[in-house]
Design a protein around this motif. Structure first.
Motif, PDB file in Angstrom:
ATOM      1  N   ALA A 190     -10.544 -35.118 -83.488  1.00 53.37           N
ATOM      2  CA  ALA A 190     -10.913 -33.590 -83.605  1.00 53.37           C
ATOM      3  C   ALA A 190     -12.248 -33.684 -83.160  1.00 53.37           C
ATOM      4  O   ALA A 190     -13.054 -34.521 -82.813  1.00 53.37           O
ATOM      5  N   GLU A 191     -12.706 -32.551 -82.884  1.00 54.51           N
ATOM      6  CA  GLU A 191     -13.915 -32.128 -82.205  1.00 54.51           C
ATOM      7  C   GLU A 191     -14.871 -30.807 -83.159  1.00 54.51           C
ATOM      8  O   GLU A 191     -14.166 -29.949 -83.504  1.00 54.51           O
ATOM      9  N   ALA A 220      -4.552 -33.570 -81.094  1.00 54.37           N
ATOM     10  CA  ALA A 220      -6.219 -33.289 -81.079  1.00 54.37           C
ATOM     11  C   ALA A 220      -6.074 -32.109 -81.776  1.00 54.37           C
ATOM     12  O   ALA A 220      -5.517 -30.992 -81.843  1.00 54.37           O
ATOM     13  N   VAL A 221      -7.184 -32.251 -82.561  1.00 52.41           N
ATOM     14  CA  VAL A 221      -7.513 -31.139 -83.802  1.00 52.41           C
ATOM     15  C   VAL A 221      -8.910 -30.643 -83.269  1.00 52.41           C
ATOM     16  O   VAL A 221      -9.768 -31.406 -83.132  1.00 52.41           O
ATOM     17  N   LYS A 222      -9.005 -29.294 -83.068  1.00 49.18           N
ATOM     18  CA  LYS A 222     -10.466 -28.775 -83.015  1.00 49.18           C
ATOM     19  C   LYS A 222     -10.339 -27.546 -83.455  1.00 49.18           C
ATOM     20  O   LYS A 222      -9.560 -26.924 -84.267  1.00 49.18           O
ATOM     21  N   ASN A 238     -11.912 -31.331 -90.172  1.00 50.20           N
ATOM     22  CA  ASN A 238     -12.328 -32.380 -89.060  1.00 50.20           C
ATOM     23  C   ASN A 238     -13.004 -33.521 -89.405  1.00 50.20           C
ATOM     24  O   ASN A 238     -12.505 -34.744 -89.151  1.00 50.20           O
ATOM     25  N   LEU A 239     -14.220 -33.565 -90.238  1.00 52.24           N
ATOM     26  CA  LEU A 239     -14.983 -34.672 -90.697  1.00 52.24           C
ATOM     27  C   LEU A 239     -14.165 -35.610 -91.663  1.00 52.24           C
ATOM     28  O   LEU A 239     -14.232 -36.568 -91.595  1.00 52.24           O
ATOM     29  N   LEU A 240     -12.946 -35.010 -92.382  1.00 54.61           N
ATOM     30  CA  LEU A 240     -12.132 -35.740 -93.178  1.00 54.61           C
ATOM     31  C   LEU A 240     -10.883 -36.115 -92.462  1.00 54.61           C
ATOM     32  O   LEU A 240      -9.948 -36.527 -93.192  1.00 54.61           O
ATOM     33  N   LEU A 241     -11.016 -36.158 -91.267  1.00 56.70           N
ATOM     34  CA  LEU A 241      -9.643 -36.602 -90.424  1.00 56.70           C
ATOM     35  C   LEU A 241      -9.230 -37.910 -90.890  1.00 56.70           C
ATOM     36  O   LEU A 241      -9.913 -38.887 -91.108  1.00 56.70           O
ATOM     37  N   HIS A 242      -7.827 -37.739 -91.345  1.00 55.25           N
ATOM     38  CA  HIS A 242      -7.093 -38.992 -91.967  1.00 55.25           C
ATOM     39  C   HIS A 242      -7.020 -40.056 -90.800  1.00 55.25           C
ATOM     40  O   HIS A 242      -6.606 -39.791 -89.912  1.00 55.25           O
TER      41      HIS A 242
END
Length: 184
Positions: free
Chosen positions: A85-86, A159-161, A111-115
């Motif tokens: 993630a970005e 990809a997560v943004k 995003n900060l807590l992306l598992h």
């Protein structure tokens, strides 16, 4: 004897008078993640480079955009992660305030807590006038999935943004080549 004790007391007073060093960006992110049930992240040179390239591209164009240097899936591929993630931002000169801005935004917070994230890259760059600082953070995990371990049908890079949008799905179930969730 008195000199030794006096020296020890003076040394102790000196140590307690020195202000504590600020936490690093990875420590700040890890602290936030730990409070919300996720694991620590460590800085990663590849992710730092990807974040720096993105921050510099945004600063050069003076444009806050996830696509300033091209699609995220393509830019993050060298990291070899299964998920990434970005977060991007501009305005603040220090990371602590930028992190606060991201924490207050639901998509950036997600995003900060992306598992399963275990690594992070963080960078900033100033625009030509020097008046605006651009930030980029890339967080990634599931490295065992990203490498594929020689499987023909390895899992695609997710990809997560922006607002934690999911990666696009392949258009067809019959792909000649499957690269980063794209059928070619």
């Amino acid at each position: 004897m008195h000199r030794v004790v006096g020296g020890l007391i003076a040394g102790f007073l000196l140590l307690t008078a020195v202000p504590a060093m600020a936490e690093s960006p990875a420590e700040l992110i890890s602290s936030f993640r730990l409070k919300h049930g996720e694991v620590r992240v460590v800085r990663d040179a590849t992710l730092d480079r990807i974040a720096m390239d993105q921050a510099r591209a945004m600063a050069a164009k003076d444009d806050l955009s996830h696509d300033a240097l091209g699609p995220f899936n393509r830019r993050v591929a060298p990291a070899g992660a299964g998920r990434a993630a970005e977060n991007i931002a501009y305005g603040y000169d220090n990371f602590e305030k930028t992190l606060g801005q991201w924490i207050d935004s639901s998509g950036h917070r997600k995003n900060l807590l992306l598992h399963n994230a275990s690594r992070v890259g963080i960078a900033s760059a100033r625009n030509a006038s020097g008046k605006r600082t651009y930030w980029a953070m890339v967080i990634a995990g599931d490295y065992e999935k990203g490498k594929g371990k020689g499987k023909k049908d390895k899992e695609p890079l997710v990809a997560v943004k922006r607002e934690a949008a999911p990666a696009t799905k392949p258009r067809s179930s019959t792909c000649t080549i499957k690269l980063l969730s794209l059928c070619i």
